[in-house]
Design a protein around this motif. Structure first.
Motif, PDB file in Angstrom:
ATOM      1  N   VAL A 230      11.271  11.404   3.858  1.00 34.20           N
ATOM      2  CA  VAL A 230      10.780  10.022   3.885  1.00 34.20           C
ATOM      3  C   VAL A 230      11.236   9.319   5.153  1.00 34.20           C
ATOM      4  N   GLN A 234       8.577   8.131   8.174  1.00 35.38           N
ATOM      5  CA  GLN A 234       8.452   6.710   8.503  1.00 35.38           C
ATOM      6  C   GLN A 234       8.911   6.386   9.915  1.00 35.38           C
ATOM      7  N   VAL A 411       5.236  13.668  -0.463  1.00 37.15           N
ATOM      8  CA  VAL A 411       5.874  12.458   0.074  1.00 37.15           C
ATOM      9  C   VAL A 411       4.883  11.641   0.904  1.00 37.15           C
ATOM     10  N   LEU A 415       3.587   7.902  -0.207  1.00 36.62           N
ATOM     11  CA  LEU A 415       3.857   6.717   0.610  1.00 36.62           C
ATOM     12  C   LEU A 415       2.565   6.009   1.029  1.00 36.62           C
TER      13      LEU A 415
END
Length: 435
Positions: A230, A234, A411, A415
């Motif tokens: 994650v 990001q 993931v 997201l």
């Protein structure tokens, strides 16, 4: 978080989209358990029980289909033909100028490219279905297990192939319907569903075979890896861009500041798919050249079976690692063109502070892109090696849940979907799901 989900359910339009999406996902999962016509369901289950390791080189495809491939259901091909077709169309933009012109036309050009993707998907589905039926007839699809297709007459074979191709068309339609009338990207959510459905069985197998202590350790390691994924997914390098003020008539346009977001992992899971597909080719060739009468195969077939089929062999691991590094650089160079970005910035009066427009901007973007791609490619390669290491340490198969393409897709899609739901909540003067 619970209050945010409560606001989602109270919003009629968003609630309707979520229910439609969930309904399509349920139908997709039901289709993975319906056997194709002409397939002996009992023989398939018996073969799967005798070959616990799955389909070997077909592990990735079976994972993306939610186990439907080895079940030989109507959705056996899953989303892989569509994914492959999309990648091919995207890569052909570099080779075919007409495709690049369509890409630059906007919505109308994208519609034509989407139509080309659909046609190519059906063609690839026909090719894949023919290959799978051929291997099922020879008994090489699930270990060595004949009798999956009791009646091997030509009409029955054609019906099976047509059923598999039609299943791919239905999956493609369902994904497009979710994108238009539901929440999130339809094909991505179907892939998410297929992969997430394999997590309970994979974790249950670890608990049964390795014990609850190893199960707890695997879950702890999985949480750490998920948090790291994650964080990296990001991570973005923001290249600042300043637009000069321009006078058009009596109006002043420009003078704003923005940035170019360059993700650390710009390639996504595409390098993993490329590397897995390329490594699968020698195994497919070896299977077709393996005698069925019990005699010894040729030496080159034995070499491939030893070094390029088993995921726990060091040669396989090193080759897989290097292929991911190479494909990451290749795909990033195809999808992000510093020349095009620099030309567009120069056209609209944009510049990077401290860097001259034109060639210097192009060289600067290439430099930054290469610097970012290196840790991104290493990150992809390391995450992809987790299932192979688990294969050695825990004797788990290559569908080990916490690593590789499975974790990256789960993931990433999770997201992205949460961001889209949060954006729709924000449009209705609510707070988003993620703060």
């Amino acid at each position: 978080m619970l209050s945010a989900f409560g606001r989602v359910l109270k919003t009629a339009d968003l609630r309707r989209k979520l229910l439609f999406t969930l309904g399509m996902i349920v139908l997709y999962r039901l289709g993975t358990f319906i056997p194709a016509p002409g397939i002996s369901y009992g023989n398939v289950q018996q073969c799967l029980a005798q070959n616990q390791t799955g389909g070997g080189i077909y592990d990735v495809v079976n994972l993306f289909s939610g186990g439907a491939l080895l079940q030989l259901s109507i959705f056996a091909l899953g989303v892989m033909p569509y994914i492959t077709a999309s990648i091919i169309i995207q890569l052909l933009r570099v080779v075919i100028p007409h495709f690049q012109a369509l890409h630059e036309e906007g919505a109308q050009g994208q519609t034509k490219l989407t139509q080309y993707t659909r046609y190519l998907t059906i063609g690839l589905a026909l090719l894949n279905a023919t290959t799978i039926v051929t291997m099922a007839r020879s008994g090489a699809l699930i270990g060595y297990c004949p009798g999956i297709i009791p009646n091997e007459s030509l009409p029955i074979i054609l019906v099976i192939i047509l059923a598999l191709v039609a299943g791919t068309g239905i999956i493609m339609w369902m994904g497009e319907q979710i994108t238009e009338r539901g929440v999130g990207n339809g094909m991505s959510l179907l892939i998410f569903t297929s992969i997430a459905s394999s997590f309970p069985s994979a974790l249950g197998a670890i608990a049964r075979t390795q014990g609850w202590g190893v199960f707890a350790a695997v879950c702890a390691v999985g949480m750490v890896v998920m948090i790291a994924v994650v964080y990296v997914e990001q991570s973005v390098r923001r290249v600042p861009v300043q637009y000069a003020k321009r006078m058009i008539g009596r109006r002043t346009i420009g003078g704003s500041s923005t940035y170019i977001p360059l993700k650390v992992n710009m390639a996504g899971v595409i390098p993993l798919i490329f590397a897995s597909s390329l490594l699968a080719l020698p195994g497919i060739v070896a299977q077709f050249n393996t005698p069925n009468d019990g005699s010894a195969p040729p030496q080159w077939v034995e070499w491939i079976n030893i070094y390029l089929v088993r995921g726990d062999h060091p040669v396989y691991m090193v080759t897989y690692f290097l292929l991911i590094l190479g494909f990451t650089y290749f795909y990033v160079s195809v999808t992000f063109d510093p020349v095009e970005v620099a030309d567009n910035m120069k056209k609209y009066g944009g510049f990077i502070p401290g860097v001259r427009a034109g060639k210097p901007t192009e060289r600067y973007l290439s430099y930054v892109l290469n610097r970012i791609t290196l840790p991104g490619s290493l990150y992809l390669a390391i995450v992809s090696m987790i299932p192979l290491v688990a294969l050695v340490l825990f004797n788990a198969n290559q569908n080990f849940p916490f690593g590789g393409a499975s974790l990256l897709i789960v993931v990433g899609v999770g997201l992205d979907t949460l961001k889209q739901i949060g954006a729709q909540l924000s449009q209705r003067n609510y707070e988003g799901l993620l703060k």
